[in-house]
Write an enzyme that holds these catalytic residues in place. Structure first.
Site, PDB file in Angstrom:
ATOM      1  N   SER A  30       0.826  -1.215   0.000  1.00 17.51           N
ATOM      2  CA  SER A  30       0.000   0.000   0.000  1.00 17.51           C
ATOM      3  C   SER A  30       0.861   1.267   0.000  1.00 17.51           C
ATOM      4  CB  SER A  30      -0.940  -0.009   1.208  1.00 17.51           C
ATOM      5  OG  SER A  30      -0.201  -0.104   2.405  1.00 17.51           O
ATOM      6  N   THR A  31       2.026   1.259   0.628  1.00 15.47           N
ATOM      7  CA  THR A  31       2.890   2.444   0.640  1.00 15.47           C
ATOM      8  C   THR A  31       3.535   2.623  -0.735  1.00 15.47           C
ATOM      9  OG1 THR A  31       3.370   1.788   2.923  1.00 15.47           O
ATOM     10  CG2 THR A  31       4.583   3.678   2.054  1.00 15.47           C
ATOM     11  N   ALA A  85       8.067  -1.677   3.583  1.00 10.64           N
ATOM     12  CA  ALA A  85       8.628  -2.728   4.449  1.00 10.64           C
ATOM     13  C   ALA A  85       7.633  -3.016   5.558  1.00 10.64           C
ATOM     14  CB  ALA A  85       9.960  -2.287   5.044  1.00 10.64           C
ATOM     15  N   ASP A  86       7.750  -4.208   6.123  1.00 10.10           N
ATOM     16  CA  ASP A  86       6.914  -4.572   7.268  1.00 10.10           C
ATOM     17  C   ASP A  86       7.583  -4.212   8.583  1.00 10.10           C
ATOM     18  OD1 ASP A  86       4.755  -5.846   5.736  1.00 10.10           O
ATOM     19  OD2 ASP A  86       6.362  -7.171   5.111  1.00 10.10           O
ATOM     20  N   LYS A  96      10.364  -8.023   5.003  1.00 14.53           N
ATOM     21  CA  LYS A  96       9.447  -7.751   3.904  1.00 14.53           C
ATOM     22  C   LYS A  96       8.738  -9.044   3.517  1.00 14.53           C
ATOM     23  CE  LYS A  96      10.514  -5.251   0.410  1.00 14.53           C
ATOM     24  NZ  LYS A  96       9.154  -4.696   0.472  1.00 14.53           N
ATOM     25  N   GLY A  97       7.668  -8.868   2.747  1.00 14.55           N
ATOM     26  CA  GLY A  97       6.960 -10.045   2.271  1.00 14.55           C
ATOM     27  C   GLY A  97       5.545 -10.155   2.790  1.00 14.55           C
ATOM     28  N   GLY A  98       5.132  -9.143   3.566  1.00 13.76           N
ATOM     29  CA  GLY A  98       3.745  -9.157   4.038  1.00 13.76           C
ATOM     30  C   GLY A  98       2.765  -9.201   2.881  1.00 13.76           C
ATOM     31  N   GLU A 105      10.897  -8.698  -4.998  1.00 13.22           N
ATOM     32  CA  GLU A 105      11.382  -7.469  -4.344  1.00 13.22           C
ATOM     33  C   GLU A 105      12.875  -7.565  -4.057  1.00 13.22           C
ATOM     34  OE1 GLU A 105       7.379  -5.969  -1.997  1.00 13.22           O
ATOM     35  OE2 GLU A 105       8.640  -7.446  -1.037  1.00 13.22           O
TER      36      GLU A 105
HETATM   37  O1  LIG Z   1       7.060  -6.432   1.458  1.00  8.21           O
HETATM   38  C1  LIG Z   1       6.019  -6.040   0.990  1.00  8.21           C
HETATM   39  C2  LIG Z   1       5.222  -6.811   0.012  1.00  8.21           C
HETATM   40  O2  LIG Z   1       5.767  -8.090  -0.186  1.00  8.21           O
HETATM   41  C3  LIG Z   1       5.500  -4.696   1.372  1.00  8.21           C
HETATM   42  O3  LIG Z   1       6.441  -3.739   1.028  1.00  8.21           O
HETATM   43  C4  LIG Z   1       5.261  -4.678   2.847  1.00  8.21           C
HETATM   44  O4  LIG Z   1       4.340  -5.715   3.150  1.00  8.21           O
HETATM   45  C5  LIG Z   1       4.697  -3.329   3.312  1.00  8.21           C
HETATM   46  O5  LIG Z   1       3.420  -3.153   2.794  1.00  8.21           O
HETATM   47  P1  LIG Z   1       2.533  -1.901   3.200  1.00  8.21           P
HETATM   48  O6  LIG Z   1       3.193  -0.706   2.610  1.00  8.21           O
HETATM   49  O7  LIG Z   1       1.179  -2.196   2.587  1.00  8.21           O
HETATM   50  O8  LIG Z   1       2.467  -1.852   4.701  1.00  8.21           O
END
Ligand SMILES: O=C(CO)[C@H](O)[C@H](O)COP(=O)(O)O
Length: 232
Positions: A30-31, A85-86, A96-98, A105
């Site tokens: 989302s970011t 990033a998470d 990362k990887g959420g 990535e």
């Molecule tokens: O690693 C990711 C996707 O694989 C995203 O960058 C991470 O999950 C952050 O996402 P968000 O900006 O929605 O919090």
């Protein structure tokens, strides 16, 4: 400032690092999507960039908004990647990887001269591990790979459930056709050792620890954006 406004603030600050003619890695989440929206406005105003997306989801948004795309094979060396990033720690180690895009990535970030992380304050931690660590695995031999991950983690003093990520009733499948095990190890004092050890396991495709990849993090909070650079 609400959560979305903070993401936009971080994305705006990252956009200031984008120059005409750059080859850009474009992150997922989302970011990162706020960054794509702002980038698209600049492209519509005449900025010339070429982007390599880190997921099919990001590719679709870029196409929809008119951000020019190339594959990583067409542009194997990139100037800058901007991604979310998470979790981020003080040495700019990341989880990362959420969003499930960790493999692409990491490949895209590794092909980039610089990686800028954009996130809000909630992602900054002293020690990584409150967020479940995504581990991308080949579906073949899932049970054996899970056992090997548990043994490897135990050797590093870590334990905790490994949950197969689901999408409804089926396992979530990454853009590469793999599964994800989300590991609740808790605090990860030696992220470097864990990252290296996990990738030695046959069946592990990639792990969500990004070490020595980010050069700058732009962290947005209620008072605006601040930057973090690696302490060591
Ligand atoms: O690693 C990711 C996707 O694989 C995203 O960058 C991470 O999950 C952050 O996402 P968000 O900006 O929605 O919090």
């Amino acid at each position: 400032m609400d959560a979305r406004e903070m993401k936009i603030k971080a994305a705006e600050a990252a956009l200031a690092h984008v120059e005409d003619g750059m080859r850009l890695g474009i992150g997922t989440g989302s970011t990162a999507e706020e960054f794509v929206r702002l980038l698209a406005e600049r492209v519509a105003d005449g900025l010339k960039v070429e982007g390599v997306p880190t997921s099919e989801r990001t590719a679709r948004l870029c196409v929809e908004l008119g951000v020019p795309l190339k594959s990583l094979d067409e542009l194997p060396e990139l100037d800058l990647t901007v991604d979310g990033a998470d979790e981020v720690d003080g040495s700019l180690r990341l989880i990362k990887g959420g969003g499930g895009a960790l493999l692409r990535e990491k490949i895209v970030a590794a092909a980039s001269a610089r990686m800028i992380v954009i996130a809000d304050e909630s992602k900054v931690v002293d020690t990584l591990g409150a967020f479940k660590l995504p581990i991308e695995v080949n579906p073949f031999g899932l049970v054996a790979t899970r056992i090997a991950i548990e043994k490897t983690a135990a050797r590093l003093g870590l334990s905790g459930p490994l949950e197969l990520r689901m999408a409804g009733r089926d396992p979530f499948t990454t853009d590469g056709g793999h599964y994800i095990l989300d590991a609740s190890f808790g605090r990860i004092p030696d992220a470097d050792a864990l990252a290296g050890s996990l990738n030695f396991i046959p069946g592990v495709v990639e792990n969500g620890l990004f070490i020595n990849m980010a050069s700058l993090a732009i962290i947005a909070g209620p008072a605006g954006a601040r930057t973090l650079t690696a302490k060591d």
